[in-house]
Design a protein around this motif. Structure first.
Motif, PDB file in Angstrom:
ATOM      1  N   ASP A   1      28.010   9.867 -13.500  1.00 53.85           N
ATOM      2  CA  ASP A   1      27.425  11.099 -12.987  1.00 53.85           C
ATOM      3  C   ASP A   1      26.365  10.870 -11.920  1.00 53.85           C
ATOM      4  O   ASP A   1      26.311  11.566 -10.917  1.00 53.85           O
ATOM      5  N   SER A   2      25.485   9.912 -12.174  1.00 57.45           N
ATOM      6  CA  SER A   2      24.260   9.823 -11.384  1.00 57.45           C
ATOM      7  C   SER A   2      24.217   8.645 -10.431  1.00 57.45           C
ATOM      8  O   SER A   2      23.344   8.568  -9.582  1.00 57.45           O
ATOM      9  N   GLY A   3      25.122   7.716 -10.562  1.00 53.23           N
ATOM     10  CA  GLY A   3      25.065   6.534  -9.715  1.00 53.23           C
ATOM     11  C   GLY A   3      25.951   6.653  -8.504  1.00 53.23           C
ATOM     12  O   GLY A   3      26.709   7.602  -8.338  1.00 53.23           O
ATOM     13  N   GLY A   4      25.869   5.652  -7.631  1.00 57.65           N
ATOM     14  CA  GLY A   4      26.724   5.629  -6.461  1.00 57.65           C
ATOM     15  C   GLY A   4      26.196   6.482  -5.334  1.00 57.65           C
ATOM     16  O   GLY A   4      25.288   7.275  -5.492  1.00 57.65           O
ATOM     17  N   PRO A   5      26.786   6.342  -4.148  1.00 58.80           N
ATOM     18  CA  PRO A   5      26.303   7.072  -2.974  1.00 58.80           C
ATOM     19  C   PRO A   5      26.603   8.561  -3.025  1.00 58.80           C
ATOM     20  O   PRO A   5      25.922   9.348  -2.388  1.00 58.80           O
ATOM     21  N   ILE A   6      27.634   8.965  -3.757  1.00 54.83           N
ATOM     22  CA  ILE A   6      27.985  10.376  -3.891  1.00 54.83           C
ATOM     23  C   ILE A   6      28.120  10.681  -5.374  1.00 54.83           C
ATOM     24  O   ILE A   6      28.909  10.047  -6.076  1.00 54.83           O
ATOM     25  N   ALA A   7      27.354  11.640  -5.860  1.00 56.69           N
ATOM     26  CA  ALA A   7      27.398  11.980  -7.276  1.00 56.69           C
ATOM     27  C   ALA A   7      28.566  12.918  -7.559  1.00 56.69           C
ATOM     28  O   ALA A   7      29.155  13.506  -6.645  1.00 56.69           O
ATOM     29  N   GLU A   8      28.871  13.071  -8.849  1.00 55.11           N
ATOM     30  CA  GLU A   8      29.952  13.957  -9.250  1.00 55.11           C
ATOM     31  C   GLU A   8      29.637  15.412  -8.884  1.00 55.11           C
ATOM     32  O   GLU A   8      30.534  16.199  -8.616  1.00 55.11           O
ATOM     33  N   MET A   9      28.331  15.775  -8.875  1.00 48.75           N
ATOM     34  CA  MET A   9      27.906  17.097  -8.416  1.00 48.75           C
ATOM     35  C   MET A   9      27.346  16.954  -7.004  1.00 48.75           C
ATOM     36  O   MET A   9      26.171  16.694  -6.810  1.00 48.75           O
ATOM     37  N   ALA A  10      28.213  17.108  -6.008  1.00 48.96           N
ATOM     38  CA  ALA A  10      27.809  17.013  -4.603  1.00 48.96           C
ATOM     39  C   ALA A  10      28.054  18.358  -3.933  1.00 48.96           C
ATOM     40  O   ALA A  10      29.116  18.958  -4.077  1.00 48.96           O
ATOM     41  N   ILE A  11      27.059  18.829  -3.181  1.00 46.82           N
ATOM     42  CA  ILE A  11      27.112  20.159  -2.590  1.00 46.82           C
ATOM     43  C   ILE A  11      26.271  20.156  -1.325  1.00 46.82           C
ATOM     44  O   ILE A  11      25.303  19.392  -1.219  1.00 46.82           O
ATOM     45  N   LEU A  12      26.633  20.972  -0.342  1.00 44.56           N
ATOM     46  CA  LEU A  12      25.800  21.080   0.854  1.00 44.56           C
ATOM     47  C   LEU A  12      24.442  21.674   0.482  1.00 44.56           C
ATOM     48  O   LEU A  12      24.353  22.590  -0.345  1.00 44.56           O
ATOM     49  N   ARG A  13      23.408  21.146   1.110  1.00 51.05           N
ATOM     50  CA  ARG A  13      22.057  21.624   0.836  1.00 51.05           C
ATOM     51  C   ARG A  13      21.965  23.139   1.009  1.00 51.05           C
ATOM     52  O   ARG A  13      21.375  23.848   0.185  1.00 51.05           O
ATOM     53  N   SER A  14      22.545  23.661   2.087  1.00 45.04           N
ATOM     54  CA  SER A  14      22.460  25.091   2.359  1.00 45.04           C
ATOM     55  C   SER A  14      23.193  25.907   1.296  1.00 45.04           C
ATOM     56  O   SER A  14      22.770  27.016   0.942  1.00 45.04           O
ATOM     57  N   ASP A  15      24.295  25.372   0.764  1.00 42.43           N
ATOM     58  CA  ASP A  15      25.026  26.081  -0.286  1.00 42.43           C
ATOM     59  C   ASP A  15      24.198  26.156  -1.570  1.00 42.43           C
ATOM     60  O   ASP A  15      24.164  27.191  -2.246  1.00 42.43           O
ATOM     61  N   LEU A  16      23.531  25.056  -1.923  1.00 46.71           N
ATOM     62  CA  LEU A  16      22.709  25.060  -3.135  1.00 46.71           C
ATOM     63  C   LEU A  16      21.515  25.999  -2.966  1.00 46.71           C
ATOM     64  O   LEU A  16      21.159  26.741  -3.898  1.00 46.71           O
ATOM     65  N   ALA A  17      20.895  25.997  -1.797  1.00 43.56           N
ATOM     66  CA  ALA A  17      19.772  26.907  -1.557  1.00 43.56           C
ATOM     67  C   ALA A  17      20.219  28.357  -1.677  1.00 43.56           C
ATOM     68  O   ALA A  17      19.509  29.203  -2.232  1.00 43.56           O
ATOM     69  N   ARG A  18      21.414  28.672  -1.166  1.00 42.45           N
ATOM     70  CA  ARG A  18      21.933  30.039  -1.258  1.00 42.45           C
ATOM     71  C   ARG A  18      22.211  30.425  -2.713  1.00 42.45           C
ATOM     72  O   ARG A  18      21.902  31.546  -3.147  1.00 42.45           O
ATOM     73  N   ILE A  19      22.764  29.503  -3.497  1.00 43.06           N
ATOM     74  CA  ILE A  19      23.045  29.785  -4.909  1.00 43.06           C
ATOM     75  C   ILE A  19      21.753  30.064  -5.657  1.00 43.06           C
ATOM     76  O   ILE A  19      21.665  31.000  -6.463  1.00 43.06           O
ATOM     77  N   LEU A  20      20.721  29.276  -5.406  1.00 41.49           N
ATOM     78  CA  LEU A  20      19.432  29.492  -6.067  1.00 41.49           C
ATOM     79  C   LEU A  20      18.784  30.795  -5.604  1.00 41.49           C
ATOM     80  O   LEU A  20      18.186  31.522  -6.413  1.00 41.49           O
ATOM     81  N   TYR A  21      18.899  31.090  -4.331  1.00 38.61           N
ATOM     82  CA  TYR A  21      18.375  32.363  -3.814  1.00 38.61           C
ATOM     83  C   TYR A  21      19.069  33.542  -4.491  1.00 38.61           C
ATOM     84  O   TYR A  21      18.424  34.500  -4.938  1.00 38.61           O
ATOM     85  N   ASN A  22      20.387  33.476  -4.605  1.00 37.56           N
ATOM     86  CA  ASN A  22      21.125  34.551  -5.253  1.00 37.56           C
ATOM     87  C   ASN A  22      20.769  34.672  -6.733  1.00 37.56           C
ATOM     88  O   ASN A  22      20.850  35.763  -7.312  1.00 37.56           O
ATOM     89  N   ALA A  23      20.387  33.558  -7.350  1.00 42.69           N
ATOM     90  CA  ALA A  23      20.038  33.584  -8.772  1.00 42.69           C
ATOM     91  C   ALA A  23      18.779  34.404  -9.025  1.00 42.69           C
ATOM     92  O   ALA A  23      18.571  34.902 -10.141  1.00 42.69           O
ATOM     93  N   THR A  24      17.929  34.550  -8.001  1.00 41.89           N
ATOM     94  CA  THR A  24      16.723  35.361  -8.168  1.00 41.89           C
ATOM     95  C   THR A  24      17.000  36.842  -7.917  1.00 41.89           C
ATOM     96  O   THR A  24      16.179  37.694  -8.256  1.00 41.89           O
ATOM     97  N   GLY A  25      18.179  37.126  -7.306  1.00 47.62           N
ATOM     98  CA  GLY A  25      18.545  38.515  -7.038  1.00 47.62           C
ATOM     99  C   GLY A  25      17.482  39.231  -6.225  1.00 47.62           C
ATOM    100  O   GLY A  25      16.866  38.659  -5.325  1.00 47.62           O
ATOM    101  N   ASP A  26      17.242  40.502  -6.561  1.00 46.13           N
ATOM    102  CA  ASP A  26      16.205  41.274  -5.868  1.00 46.13           C
ATOM    103  C   ASP A  26      14.912  41.313  -6.672  1.00 46.13           C
ATOM    104  O   ASP A  26      14.052  42.151  -6.442  1.00 46.13           O
ATOM    105  N   ARG A  27      14.780  40.372  -7.601  1.00 43.72           N
ATOM    106  CA  ARG A  27      13.598  40.367  -8.476  1.00 43.72           C
ATOM    107  C   ARG A  27      12.429  39.613  -7.865  1.00 43.72           C
ATOM    108  O   ARG A  27      11.319  39.657  -8.386  1.00 43.72           O
ATOM    109  N   VAL A  28      12.691  38.876  -6.786  1.00 38.74           N
ATOM    110  CA  VAL A  28      11.650  38.095  -6.127  1.00 38.74           C
ATOM    111  C   VAL A  28      11.513  38.564  -4.689  1.00 38.74           C
ATOM    112  O   VAL A  28      12.513  38.779  -3.992  1.00 38.74           O
ATOM    113  N   GLU A  29      10.291  38.711  -4.214  1.00 41.54           N
ATOM    114  CA  GLU A  29      10.033  39.105  -2.824  1.00 41.54           C
ATOM    115  C   GLU A  29      10.186  37.888  -1.908  1.00 41.54           C
ATOM    116  O   GLU A  29       9.524  36.866  -2.092  1.00 41.54           O
TER     117      GLU A  29
END
Length: 409
Positions: free
Chosen positions: A94-122
Motif C-alpha cells: 500500500d505505502s511503499g514504492g514510487p506510486i502507491a495503490e491510492m494514487a490521485i491527481l492533487r487537484s482531484d483530491l482537493a475537489r473531493i475534500l472541498y465537496n465533502a464540506t458541501g455548503d457548510r463551510v464558507e
C-alpha cells in the motif's frame, strides 16, 4: 467550546481536509484562497499508511478510488521507448514504492475534500491575507481586496510559499531548504498508449548539461496524459507568476532531446494548467505562534517528489482538528499536542526524502544512470523489500487517536 471561528488560508488538500474536520467537531471554519477557483492540474499524489485510515474516516475512499489516475507502475525507458527497469504498484504494498495503490491527481483530491464540506463551510476565493494582528482575544486579518475580519484562530495551509508563514513566522528563505532542482507539469493530448505505466526517460549529466528526466503519466481524462520535466539547476531569476518565462526555461533545458520530448514540448504553449516550481523542504522550528499554526506543506513539506506530503497533510489536518476539539478549543494545549503527535512523522518523512534524494531522476553521469537502472531491477528481489518497507514505516509513524469517538482526556 472556546475559539470556534477559524480562518484557514489555502483551499488545497490540507486546508479543505481541516475545514471538514473542524466543522464536524463543531467549529466555524472559513477558508480563503488566492485563486479564483479550485486549482486544476498539478502532480499525482499518494495516500499512504495512516492517511488511508483518515481517508476512510473522512468518507472519501469511494470517490478517491473512482478518481484513481490509472497508474499501475513506473517504467524507466530508453530513447526508443523500450523499458529498461520497471516497478509496479504492487511491489511494495500500500505505502511503499514510487506510486502507491491510492494514487490521485492533487487537484482531484482537493475537489473531493472541498465537496465533502458541501455548503457548510464558507470559502472566499480570489483573495488573500495581507496583514495579521494577533491579540489575547483573537486574530484580526486584513485582506488584499480590502476590509478586515476577526477570527479566534488562524491556520496557514497555503503551501510551500505560504503567505501566512511569511507574515507570522518570517521570510521564505528562513524556512525552506533548497533541494537543487525544478519540476514542471502539465496535461496534454495523448499520442502514446501508456497502458497504465508512468514512463520516465532520463538523460544523464555530461558535456556541461545536468541530469534531467522527462515523464509521461496516465490521468483519468480520456485522450490526455500528464507531461513532467525534472531538471537539476542552480536557482534561476524567475518570478513565481511568470508562466511564460518558466515555459521558456523548460524548452531551453530539453530542446534537441529524443524519445517523446519534441511532442511534449510542442504542447507546452497551449496548456492552461502549467505547474512549475523549485523543489524545497520546509523546516520550521515550531509550527505555532500565538493563535496561528501551520499545517501541511506550509509547515513541513518533505519534498514534492517524496511521495509522502499528501499523507502528512491529511493526518495533520485530522490531528490538529481533533486536538482542538479535545481541548475544547484551548489553542495553546491543542497546538502543543498536535506538534508532539506529528513531529516524529514529519522528521522521519524529511529524513526519508533527503535519503532518497532525487530518486535517480537527475543522475550526474551515465555511470550513475546505469547504477540507477540496476538498482531498480533488483529491488523487488531484495530481502524484505527494503525500500518499500522504509516508506511503509514512515507512513505508519503516527498512532492515530479516534477523535470521532466521544472526546475526553
Amino acid at each position: 467550546m472556546n475559539n470556534r471561528s477559524v480562518l484557514i488560508s489555502g483551499a488545497g488538500i490540507a486546508g479543505s481536509a481541516l475545514a471538514h474536520w473542524l466543522h464536524r467537531f463543531g467549529f466555524r471554519p472559513t477558508v480563503v484562497e488566492r485563486a479564483d477557483a479550485l486549482r486544476t492540474g498539478g502532480h499525482a499524489v499518494d495516500i499512504r499508511g495512516t492517511a488511508r485510515r483518515v481517508a476512510e474516516l473522512t468518507g472519501i475512499v469511494p470517490q478517491v478510488r473512482r478518481a484513481h489516475t490509472g497508474a499501475r507502475g513506473m517504467a524507466f525507458v530508453d530513447r526508443r521507448g523500450r523499458p529498461v527497469a520497471k516497478m509496479g504498484t504492487d511491489v511494495y504494498g500500500d505505502s511503499g514504492g514510487p506510486i502507491a495503490e491510492m494514487a490521485i491527481l492533487r487537484s482531484d483530491l482537493a475537489r473531493i475534500l472541498y465537496n465533502a464540506t458541501g455548503d457548510r463551510v464558507e470559502y472566499v476565493f480570489g483573495d488573500s491575507i495581507t496583514r495579521v494582528d494577533q491579540g489575547g482575544d483573537g486574530v484580526v486579518v486584513e485582506f488584499e481586496k480590502g476590509g478586515t475580519r476577526r477570527f479566534d484562530l488562524l491556520v496557514g495551509a497555503d503551501g510551500v510559499h505560504s503567505n501566512v508563514r511569511r507574515l507570522v513566522f518570517g521570510p521564505h528563505r528562513d524556512h525552506v531548504r533548497d533541494l537543487g532542482c525544478y519540476v514542471a507539469l502539465y496535461t496534454m493530448p495523448a499520442e502514446l498508449d501508456l497502458d497504465g505505466w508512468q514512463l520516465m526517460y532520463t538523460m544523464p549529466g555530461g558535456n556541461g548539461r545536468p541530469g534531467r528526466t522527462a515523464a509521461l503519466s496516465p490521468v483519468r481524462a480520456p485522450g490526455m496524459v500528464r507531461a513532467g520535466f525534472f531538471l537539476r539547476s542552480e536557482p534561476l531569476p524567475l518570478d513565481r507568476r511568470d508562466t511564460e518565462g518558466q515555459k521558456r526555461t523548460v524548452l531551453r533545458a530539453f530542446e534537441g532531446e529524443g524519445w517523446e520530448i519534441p511532442r511534449m514540448l510542442s504542447g507546452i504553449a497551449d496548456t492552461d494548467d502549467f505547474y512549475f516550481d523549485r523543489v524545497g523542504q520546509v523546516e520550521v522550528g515550531t509550527w505555532a505562534r500565538n493563535r496561528t499554526v501551520l499545517l501541511g506543506d506550509a509547515g513541513y513539506c518533505a519534498s514534492p517528489m517524496s511521495g509522502i506530503g499528501t499523507s502528512l497533510a491529511l493526518v495533520g489536518a485530522y490531528v490538529l482538528a481533533g486536538e482542538l476539539a479535545a481541548a475544547d478549543g484551548a489553542h495553546g494545549p491543542a497546538y502543543a499536542v498536535y506538534e508532539h503527535r506529528m513531529r516524529g512523522f514529519v522528521d522521519r518523512a524529511h529524513e526519508f526524502a533527503r535519503g532518497a534524494g532525487d530518486g535517480g531522476l537527475m543522475p550526474a553521469s551515465p555511470a550513475r544512470l546505469w547504477m540507477r537502472n540496476q538498482s531498480v531491477r533488483i529491488l523487488p528481489y531484495l530481502p524484505g523489500n527494503l525500500v518499500g518497507r522504509g516508506m511503509d514505516r514512515v507512513a505508519h509513524t503516527v498512532r492515530l487517536p479516534d477523535y470521532t469517538a466521544p472526546l475526553h482526556r
